[in-house]
Every structure is written in structure tokens, then in C-alpha cells.
Design a protein around this motif. Structure first.
Motif: not given
Length: 320
Positions: A178, A206, A54
Motif C-alpha cells: 500500500n 488488492m 486494503r
């Protein structure tokens, strides 16, 4: 092969990071978003499990199996490990932290790898193992566990069918996704000024549940094309942010500033006010200082960083 942790007082995972000076502020903000803490070194320990693929900065993740005060302690514990039918390879960590005044030379690292490999029940494979195993020193202790190296997936997204010169880089876009949604389960997100979909591509790749929207039909067409090009599926609608009616857990907004869609201060405030209406959390990327505007819109800035590239810089604000 599943290997369970044998001792829960040790860190469950060790993460190693690589970033340059221009990225360090962004890297540490991403760390704090994932783990609730950061580390000035390139090594972070946590009980939280994050897929290293990620992060654009994460180099590898070690799932800790054994901890000891010395290599000998690890050797003793490794003798109890049976890999069954899985082949394996033992590797000394590329990034590690030796004890003060203790340098571990290359030949010594190779010897440690070999010694541990001989202790493990199973078949070693130096070229194509089923499981990578890793040993590393950290803060006066030694750790051994399962190694997962990160794959730079975002690099595959650099070349898109449709591009803007002012779009975020894939690395910054991935980090922003993220930071907005560090733990995606049950989280709904939106990018209401999505442009050509740089953030959308990274987030969707993701597994983040995110939709896109933009007032410009030309860029929403481009966003859809880019998403489809990488084999991803995601909803992108055309229309002003004022017409967003659903509620979301998080929003990501890269403030428009290119020649065709430059947002005036009044436009910026309006965007933020609408985001406050439908999003609990906002990650905003801006080339301007908009702290007062963020507060006027009803958000509080909880964290921040600066992402630099040469003389150009962007502020990334985490607002709730």
C-alpha cells in the motif's frame, strides 16, 4: 443502493484504525501514503476513497451522508432518507471521539441507534441488513453515513504452501504494498527480490499490477506456487536484478538477509542502483541502516517508519 453526499463541505469519508504500539509507526506511514496525512488518534477524515479491506490496520470506513452539531440535527436529516427496498441497521461507531467531558454510555448509544432507525424510511434488519449505517461524534460534530467494515483478507494468506521463516508477515507485506502503490490505477510495480512472494500475494490480492523476480529459482518456484494457491495470477521470472529492462512506477524490495541470500553492502548498493535505473519510486525494507547507500544510489528518502516485533525491527524507507 447508491446514496449521494448531500453536502460537500463535510468530510466525504471517516476512517477508523486499530493498531498496537509496535505497528503504530507503520500504520501512520500507510496513512500518509493513502491520504497525504496521518493522525495520532485512531480516526482520520479525508475526501479520498480507499477500500478498507486494503489496510491491515483500517477497521471501518464511513461514507458521510449527514453532519450536524447534535444528535437532533442528525435525526432531522435522517427523516429524509428512504432506503427503498434495501434493509438496514444503524450502529453507533465502535471507535469514536466524544466531546470533552462527555461520556456516551452504552444505553444512550442504543437509544441513539433506535431513534435514528425509527426516522429512516425502510425496513430495519438487525441480523443481516443490506446496508450498515453508522453514527459517530467527532471533534464536536456528529456524523452519519454508510458503514463498511474491513475484512482481514491478509489473514487468509498467512498459511502458504511454501514459507520462509524470515519472510515479511502478511500485515507488513500488505502495508508495504500500500505504501508503494496507494492508488493502483495506471501504476506498474515490481518486486525484483520477491523471495517466496509474500508481497506479491498481498499486492495481487488488492488488484495492484505487479510482477516478481528473484535470482534464486527455488524461491521463484515457491512464489509461483503461493500465488496460484490463493487463486491469483501474476508473472514471476528468475534472474538477477541487473537484467530487468522494463521501467516501473514503483519497486518494493525486502533486502535479502537470510542465511542463503544475505546481501553484502556491495550487493545492497548494487540492488539499489539497479532499482534507480528502472523505478521512479522505491519502498525498501531493511534490517540495516542504509541511508547513505540509498543516497549514493541516487534516491532521496521521502518518508520512513520502523516496524517492530519484539526485539526485532525493520526499517521501511520510501525513496524517490
Amino acid at each position: 443502493m447508491e446514496i449521494s453526499l448531500s453536502n460537500q463541505q463535510k468530510p466525504a469519508f471517516i476512517y477508523t484504525y486499530v493498531c498496537n504500539d509496535e505497528e503504530r509507526s507503520l500504520c501512520r506511514l500507510e496513512m500518509r501514503s493513502f491520504f497525504g496525512k496521518d493522525d495520532a488518534s485512531n480516526i482520520l477524515t479525508s475526501s479520498i476513497k480507499i477500500d478498507p479491506n486494503r489496510s491491515p490496520f483500517m477497521k471501518e470506513r464511513i461514507e458521510v451522508l449527514y453532519e450536524g452539531n447534535s444528535v437532533e440535527d442528525i435525526l432531522e436529516q435522517a427523516a429524509t432518507l428512504d432506503m427503498g427496498e434495501s434493509t438496514f441497521k444503524v450502529q453507533f461507531a465502535k471507535i469514536y471521539e466524544p466531546a470533552p467531558n462527555e461520556k456516551i454510555g452504552y444505553q444512550e448509544r442504543l437509544k441513539i441507534e433506535r431513534d435514528i432507525g425509527w426516522k429512516i424510511a425502510g425496513e430495519a434488519d438487525m441480523k443481516n441488513p443490506d446496508q450498515m449505517l453508522c453514527i459517530m461524534p467527532l471533534k464536536g460534530k456528529w456524523y452519519f453515513g454508510k458503514l463498511q467494515k474491513s475484512e482481514p483478507i491478509w489473514l487468509h494468506h498467512v498459511k502458504k504452501p511454501r514459507e520462509y521463516s524470515t519472510a515479511l508477515s502478511t500485515r507488513v507485506a500488505r502495508a508495504a504494498a500500500n505504501i508503494a502503490v496507494p492508488h493502483p490505477e495506471g501504476i506498474k510495480a515490481i518486486d525484483p527480490c520477491c523471495g517466496i512472494g509474500t508481497v506479491l500475494v498481498e499486492a495481487l490480492s488488492m488488484g495492484i499490477d505487479i510482477v516478481g523476480r528473484d535470482i534464486n529459482y527455488l524461491v521463484t518456484d515457491g512464489s509461483r506456487e503461493n500465488i496460484a494457491y490463493f487463486g491469483l495470477k501474476g508473472e514471476v521470472t528468475t534472474g538477477p536484478i541487473s537484467e530487468v529492462t522494463e521501467n516501473y512506477d514503483a519497486a518494493i524490495i525486502d533486502m535479502p538477509y537470510n542465511l542463503y541470500t544475505h546481501a553484502t553492502p556491495e550487493d545492497q548498493l548494487s540492488i539499489l542502483q539497479h532499482a534507480r535505473r528502472f523505478a521512479k519510486k522505491l519502498v525498501v525494507v531493511t534490517i540495516d541502516t542504509i541511508d547513505d547507500m540509498v543516497e549514493e544510489a541516487g534516491f532521496q528518502i521521502k518518508d520512513r517508519c520502523v516496524a517492530r516485533k519484539g526485539v526485532f525491527s525493520r526499517q521501511i524507507l520510501v525513496c524517490e
